[in-house]
Design a protein around this motif. Structure first.
Motif, PDB file in Angstrom:
ATOM      1  N   LEU C  54       6.266   2.187  -1.015  1.00  0.00           N
ATOM      2  CA  LEU C  54       6.446   0.996  -0.190  1.00  0.00           C
ATOM      3  C   LEU C  54       7.232   1.397   1.051  1.00  0.00           C
ATOM      4  N   PHE C  55       6.728   1.023   2.196  1.00  0.00           N
ATOM      5  CA  PHE C  55       7.346   1.329   3.488  1.00  0.00           C
ATOM      6  C   PHE C  55       7.662  -0.009   4.119  1.00  0.00           C
ATOM      7  N   ASN C  56       8.950  -0.308   4.256  1.00  0.00           N
ATOM      8  CA  ASN C  56       9.336  -1.634   4.737  1.00  0.00           C
ATOM      9  C   ASN C  56       8.580  -2.719   3.982  1.00  0.00           C
ATOM     10  N   GLY C  57       8.508  -2.548   2.675  1.00  0.00           N
ATOM     11  CA  GLY C  57       7.966  -3.572   1.798  1.00  0.00           C
ATOM     12  C   GLY C  57       6.464  -3.585   1.634  1.00  0.00           C
ATOM     13  N   GLU C  58       5.772  -2.652   2.289  1.00  0.00           N
ATOM     14  CA  GLU C  58       4.306  -2.651   2.213  1.00  0.00           C
ATOM     15  C   GLU C  58       3.810  -1.280   1.786  1.00  0.00           C
ATOM     16  N   ALA C  59       2.762  -1.266   0.959  1.00  0.00           N
ATOM     17  CA  ALA C  59       2.264  -0.002   0.425  1.00  0.00           C
ATOM     18  C   ALA C  59       1.619   0.834   1.519  1.00  0.00           C
ATOM     19  N   VAL C  60       1.999   2.128   1.559  1.00  0.00           N
ATOM     20  CA  VAL C  60       1.394   3.076   2.486  1.00  0.00           C
ATOM     21  C   VAL C  60       1.109   4.368   1.740  1.00  0.00           C
ATOM     22  N   ARG C  61       0.181   5.149   2.276  1.00  0.00           N
ATOM     23  CA  ARG C  61      -0.098   6.474   1.725  1.00  0.00           C
ATOM     24  C   ARG C  61       0.833   7.460   2.431  1.00  0.00           C
ATOM     25  N   SER C  62       1.786   7.982   1.674  1.00  0.00           N
ATOM     26  CA  SER C  62       2.810   8.810   2.331  1.00  0.00           C
ATOM     27  C   SER C  62       2.266  10.177   2.750  1.00  0.00           C
ATOM     28  N   CYS C  63       1.056  10.536   2.340  1.00  0.00           N
ATOM     29  CA  CYS C  63       0.469  11.791   2.824  1.00  0.00           C
ATOM     30  C   CYS C  63      -0.129  11.603   4.204  1.00  0.00           C
ATOM     31  N   LEU C  64      -0.268  10.359   4.634  1.00  0.00           N
ATOM     32  CA  LEU C  64      -0.811  10.081   5.960  1.00  0.00           C
ATOM     33  C   LEU C  64       0.271   9.541   6.888  1.00  0.00           C
ATOM     34  N   MET C  65       1.501   9.873   6.581  1.00  0.00           N
ATOM     35  CA  MET C  65       2.603   9.538   7.476  1.00  0.00           C
ATOM     36  C   MET C  65       3.447  10.781   7.669  1.00  0.00           C
TER      37      MET C  65
END
Lengths: 289, 818, 160
Positions: C54-65
């Motif tokens: 969760l990034f600022n409360g929303e799901a993100v793919r951390s391999c694409l950040m």
């Protein structure tokens, strides 16, 4: 799979971003949502000398509704569009297409501008913008210009954006009253890129079709506007026969290529099927009002 | 002591075997505290990136690593020639006559044989830097003529993948039974796909079946971390392997080390499915590098490498003929199998493992009075294939069940009826199959009838007729199969493979405080062995599940075992667990009896559990018993050895039959040819279930993988041998929207052969699913007059079949698809 | 040449900081630099979902950040789900429904499920499956995960 090294900048204003673009020229790549670009970087299929990250340019993230037009800041997240009541009400075609773009985590980061600038002809957003004759506002060192959708997409992954230009805004007219729309897509799995897709909007006027807008995804080097099919509907209405004729016409207009997932013939066949289905649904929705 | 006075284990102990209980490994996995290999962070760790060949077949003329070595942060750049001084090439051996031995070096030497083969290794401070340096390695190649088509590769004039082997046919094995003559009746399988009934009223169905290349895609990529201790001359390898014991033996041999100085650790593994059961060149390379450099060395594969270089599977061409009587009874079954096994013979199982299984299991659960089949493992310039869930059995099931349902259609016999007429009967067990396998006990008809009832089959014909009237294409398909699981020493795990793999062991130990430790040579990669083996031990000893600690995956700690593969974990680990726990349990009983008799020497303890003794009478706790056991002879019965530890080795010897029938209902969109699985049911028999929750999970997971193979998954190479499906955007793994609800029911007939009555179940799902779905799709498409014999069945393939049919009305040729 | 940037963020409620090259992926920063190995890297191109946080409360793919993009952000990983030793209802439901086997995709599944339930508190099966299709599981065949999410949804919904 790790990216090659690059210089990194995260400007906080459009002007700062433009200045950086001027400095680096084609050596720099703009990082918007990153859902396409970072994957390419990880594969080392792309190795720019510099990345200009627009994620801290707050002025590019907005949604305004003025004079029947919705104006999207290019860095507005697809997720925000998905959950926007305004978009659902005024631009249902975009709302429907958004739910087909990847998955929710993709949409958390993905942006409307990023998707359009990436210009994958199989992607949903370029197809919707093409169907709805959207306008793209581009800013560069020489100022701002407005480009219509059909001039913006020039080839596979290729747009009218110059190396020193940034897409800053996307403008779409809200759906007319008495309109219905639908996005029909065929993909191998939910969330995958469309093997073929059709965006449709029709405006009914009694038995007639006052306006029809159709564009197809994944069946040409750019999203294919299906003007000849639109004309059939505007001439003949929305009967089953007219829809079938329009679908047949659509299949002839498109210029699909073959790849791992589908042959050109199959894509052409799908265009016909999906056009018919999209029009049937759009017509039902228009009449349902 | 009279019986009434004989103390017994607490009668309130819970029945754990058979209970649906939550897994003990879950809390740590759910909270992100698993011990996966890449999580391990020894100080001073160096990272490896491999440079991989972009040529499918080429001689290596020169490798220039100077620029790479100069990159800041790079510690070493190593080529195959350098590594060859430190590690022998892998050489999978087999006693099968005519098997051609080939070498597989840890880094390519002299030539490369497939795109993706590792040619050089960069060792650096970080993976990022290692990849930067790898790009700077310059290699001169002299391209050689490659071969990709399995039939071309099998021909004598083909370019040779391994010159020393003198042929690309690495292994050939025939089975023959009854009066079947070798060879298929018709050279050109395209010409006639079925004969008219002849004078003896038989019908022959024949076709070319094609199963396309499949990749395991474990979500956790392979990862290896090696540490060499020069002070002890010992090597420790953390690995994602399913088979720590196998890897240990292999490393000792390949690195020239004493086996007892090699330690392999594999605790939490993110899926294996057979693809992590082999020893890999990267694994050997990382160990050799650690020894060369005196620093810990890690390689974690990325997904691109995983798609290129982790073992693939199921790439076979099968020409098969089934001859049946008018009443559907099987007269003869014949098959010619060509398996494209890629560039190297997988180690240690050999290139023959899959194709030999395809033909040895082909007769299935039926009477097959006459049988002939030949399997050939043929090398090509593609990634090596290896064992993958089901191995040859999904393919043999696809072929046989496809032929059976075709026969049913041609003869106008119900597909259930035709099977019932051919099944081996319940009164015929133990039954020796045409290929020599002995089925101990089964109820094949029972599994089919259960599926029939679950699908409400009686209403099906009307349901289908109505749907067809509405223009819908729906179909139903079945698949029955039988496999041998928990194989002991009587059968080799792979054809002619000399690796000792027929046993597993357990050490069970009760500590002085009464806690229980159970240690196994099988290793877990998701199938819940920590829980199921714990259930067995706890129940045998009469303790709570939480009081048993199960250890596995560390060869320094575990007794000898080869690992988890071939659906043997529960049967063999479970059997060993029973033996060791029982031996210990008996000793505990005898000590308890002794202590209770010596009243003056025992303090009555009123611990709630575990306790031995009658409720109304003096009791003694396990802790007391353990203390006494370790205290020595003073408190023990005369002649008893102190201590509370037992190690037992279990060899089931033969193996036991696991079997199932799968049933699928599918719908094909008449316009887009999109395929939806509407219902999926399984009736299987995995004997006595240790934990039904886990069994159902295994079946569902296996079916999902089988559906992937049937509908979505295909490894594709282009004409120059480049991998086109080089990412997960192109190699399509089923997602939550692709897998329907799977309804699983069980027959629960205990195996008469295995201790504990367990039968293996891990591979059951993949074995039945491709066949059931293919049959259902062909049933759905039958009004259109097409039949597909190639997997995966995709909308595109259906479209193309129809297009050809439209152009060639009257004949039934298929488009050439290679 | 490789400049390192300072990254300050809040992760699982705790303030942490580190230094990273701009090209360093967020998933690597979380695993290696912050030592939180619960988040897994399965594909590095945004398909498998095992890296979801969760990034600022929303799901993100951390391999694409990129790690540098997380400067000033608030992250939640699988390690932050349980509260004071008590499992989150999603974790509890996964346990009860056997919604994991090897456990490698599980952190991603949990975070995606959490994001789903926060945006759609009463999802039907289709909606659950659509959401879960963001993460690949090779072991379970998904239905036990669907059941677990459904069960957790009931528990998390405010009762009337």
């Amino acid at each position: 799979m790790k990216p090659s090294p690059f210089e990194y900048h995260d400007p906080t204003s459009v002007n700062e971003a433009l200045e950086l673009l001027r400095r680096y020229g084609p050596e720099a790549k703009i990082l918007a949502g990153g859902q396409s670009l970072i994957a390419l970087l990880n594969f080392r299929l792309s190795a720019p000398a510099a990345l200009i990250d627009l994620n801290r340019v707050a002025e590019l993230s907005y949604l305004k509704h003025e004079n029947g037009t919705l104006r999207f800041g290019s860095m507005l997240r697809q997720r925000a569009i998905e959950f926007s009541p305004l978009v659902l009400q005024r631009l249902p075609l975009l709302a429907e297409a958004t739910r087909l773009v990847g998955h929710l985590p993709t949409r958390t980061r993905g942006t409307i501008g990023g998707s359009l600038a990436h210009a994958d002809p199989a992607a949903e957003y370029p197809t919707v913008i093409t169907a709805l004759d959207g306008e793209l506002v581009i800013r560069g060192s020489l100022g701002e210009r407005v480009v219509r959708a059909h001039d913006f997409f020039q080839g596979v992954m290729s747009t009218a954006l110059g190396p020193d230009e940034i897409l800053v805004e996307v403008r779409l007219a809200e759906a007319p009253p008495d309109s219905g729309c639908a996005f029909e897509e065929f993909s191998r799995r939910h969330g995958d890129f469309a093997i073929a897709g059709v965006a449709a909007m029709v405006v009914v006027d009694g038995a007639r079709c006052r306006m029809a807008r159709l564009a197809a995804a994944g069946v040409g080097p750019i999203p294919m506007r299906l003007r000849a099919a639109e004309e059939i509907l505007e001439r003949e209405g929305l009967s089953e026969r007219a829809i079938n004729d329009a679908a047949a016409s659509a299949a002839e207009i498109v210029e699909p290529a073959g790849d791992l997932h589908a042959s050109a013939d199959f894509r052409r066949h799908l265009t016909r099927v999906l056009t018919r289905r999209a029009l049937a649904r759009a017509a039902d929705r228009a009449r349902g009002k | 002591m009279t019986d009434s006075k004989r103390p017994s284990l607490d009668s309130e102990r819970a029945k754990l075997v058979g209970a649906r209980i939550k897994r003990v490994e879950d809390p740590r996995l759910l909270t992100g505290r698993g011990s996966f290999t890449d999580d391990y962070r020894p100080p001073g760790l160096l990272h490896v990136a491999f440079l991989r060949s972009q040529h499918a077949h080429a001689r290596i003329v020169q490798i220039d690593t100077a620029q790479a070595r100069a990159v800041a942060g790079v510690v070493a750049v190593v080529t195959g020639e350098q590594l060859a001084r430190s590690a022998r090439p892998m050489r999978a051996v087999s006693t099968t006559p005519g098997y051609r031995v080939t070498d597989w070096p840890a880094l390519a030497v002299a030539k490369v044989r497939y795109v993706g083969e590792a040619v050089a290794a960069v060792v650096a401070q970080s993976r990022y830097v290692a990849e930067d340096a790898a790009e700077l390695i310059a290699i001169d190649y002299e391209p050689l003529e490659p071969v990709f088509n399995v039939e071309e590769a099998a021909a004598p004039e083909s370019p040779l993948v391994h010159e020393a082997a003198e042929s690309n046919v690495l292994l050939s094995r025939e089975f023959s039974h009854g009066s079947a003559t070798p060879g298929l009746s018709h050279e050109d399988h395209h010409l006639s796909r079925s004969t008219a009934p002849d004078a003896a009223e038989t019908l022959t169905l024949r076709d070319r079946f094609r199963f396309r290349r499949h990749a395991a895609i474990c979500i956790e990529p392979r990862s290896y971390i090696a540490e060499f201790n020069p002070a002890e001359d010992s090597l420790t390898l953390h690995s994602t392997t399913q088979c720590p014991g196998v890897v240990r033996m292999a490393l000792a041999e390949l690195l020239g080390m004493a086996e007892h100085r090699v330690r392999v650790i594999s605790i939490d593994v993110g899926g294996g499915f057979g693809a992590k059961s082999s020893v890999y060149p990267e694994e050997v390379c990382v160990c050799a590098l650690a020894r060369m450099l005196g620093r810990p060395v890690k390689w974690t594969g990325d997904r691109r490498e995983d798609l290129m270089a982790t073992s693939q599977a199921w790439d076979e061409v099968i020409d098969a003929e089934l001859t049946v009587r008018r009443d559907g009874a099987i007269v003869e079954l014949k098959a010619e199998v060509l398996a494209d096994v890629g560039a190297y013979s997988i180690y240690p199982w050999t290139a023959g493992i899959e194709p030999v299984q395809t033909v040895s299991f082909l007769p299935g659960p039926y009477h097959v009075p006459n049988y002939w089949a030949r399997a050939r493992a043929v090398a090509t310039c593609k990634a090596p294939t290896g064992p993958y869930r089901g191995v040859g059995r999904p393919i043999s099931t696809f072929v046989r069940e496809g032929l059976i349902e075709r026969a049913a259609r041609r003869l106008g016999i119900d597909p259930i009826e035709i099977r019932l007429r051919n099944y081996i009967g319940n009164d015929e067990f133990p039954y020796k199959a045409p290929t020599g396998i002995v089925w101990d006990l089964a109820d094949f008809a029972g599994s089919l009838l259960k599926v029939r009832d679950l699908l409400d089959y009686a209403t099906w014909p009307e349901h289908q007729a109505q749907a067809r009237q509405q223009g819908r294409l729906i179909g139903i398909g079945f698949a029955s199969f039988v496999e041998l699981t928990g194989i002991g020493s009587a059968t080799s795990a792979a054809p002619g493979m000399p690796l000792p793999a027929g046993t597993e062991a357990a050490t069970v130990r009760i500590d002085p405080s009464g806690t229980v430790t159970a240690i196994f040579g099988v290793a877990a990669h998701g199938q819940g062995l920590e829980t199921t083996l714990g259930q067995i031990v706890a129940e045998e000893l009469g303790v709570a599940l939480e009081d048993v600690r199960v250890l596995w995956g560390d060869t320094d700690v575990a007794p000898y075992g080869t690992g988890s593969y071939a659906s043997r974990g529960a049967v063999m680990g479970g059997g060993a667990a029973i033996m060791a726990s029982r031996a210990l349990g008996e000793k505990v009983q005898r000590i308890a009896t002794h202590l209770l008799e010596m009243e003056s020497a025992v303090s009555i303890v009123t611990e709630p559990r575990p306790a031995i003794g009658d409720r109304a009478q003096p009791r003694v706790s396990l802790k007391e018993i353990a203390k006494a056991a370790y205290a020595g002879l003073k408190r023990l019965p005369k002649g008893m050895e102190p201590g509370l530890q037992a190690t037992c080795f279990y060899d089931p010897y033969y193996g036991t039959a696991s079997y199932a029938t799968h049933g699928a209902v599918v719908e094909v969109d008449p316009d887009t040819f999109g395929i939806t699985v509407l219902r999926y049911v399984v009736a299987d028999d995995c004997g006595r279930m240790i934990n039904p929750l886990i069994v159902d999970g295994q079946v569902c997971g296996g079916v999902a993988q089988g559906l992937g193979g049937a509908l979505l998954e295909e490894v594709v190479y282009d004409p120059s041998g480049q991998l086109i499906t080089g990412s997960l955007m192109d190699y399509l793994v089923p997602t939550a929207t692709d897998v329907p609800r799977i309804e699983v029911s069980h027959l629960d007939i205990p195996s008469p052969t295995s201790l504990g009555g367990f039968r293996g179940v891990g591979e059951s799902g993949t074995i039945g699913a491709p066949a059931a779905v293919a049959n259902a799709i062909n049933d759905a498409l039958s009004p259109l007059g097409i039949e597909l014999a190639e997997l995966p069945i995709t909308p595109l393939r259906i479209f193309e079949h129809l297009a050809v049919r439209g152009r060639n009305l009257g004949t039934q040729t298929k488009p050439s698809s290679e | 040449m490789a400049e390192h940037r300072k990254i300050q963020l809040k992760i699982n409620g705790e303030l942490r900081e580190g230094w990273a090259e701009p090209r360093r992926l967020l998933v690597d920063f979380i695993r290696d630099d912050l030592g939180l190995t619960g988040t897994h890297a399965g594909c590095e191109h945004g398909i498998c979902g095992a890296c979801t946080v969760l990034f600022n409360g929303e799901a993100v793919r951390s391999c694409l950040m990129l790690a540098v993009q997380a400067n000033g952000a608030e992250l939640l990983t699988v390690e932050g789900l349980a509260h004071e030793g008590k499992l989150h209802p999603l974790q509890q439901a996964f346990w009860e429904h056997h919604a994991l086997q090897c456990g490698f995709c599980t952190p991603g599944m949990l975070i995606v499920a959490l994001d789903l339930l926060r945006t759609t508190p009463s999802p039907n099966e289709e909606e659950i499956r659509h959401a879960l299709s963001a993460v690949l599981c090779r072991c379970t065949g998904y239905q036990s995960i669907v059941e677990a999410v459904d069960a957790a949804a009931s528990r998390l919904r405010p009762s009337r």
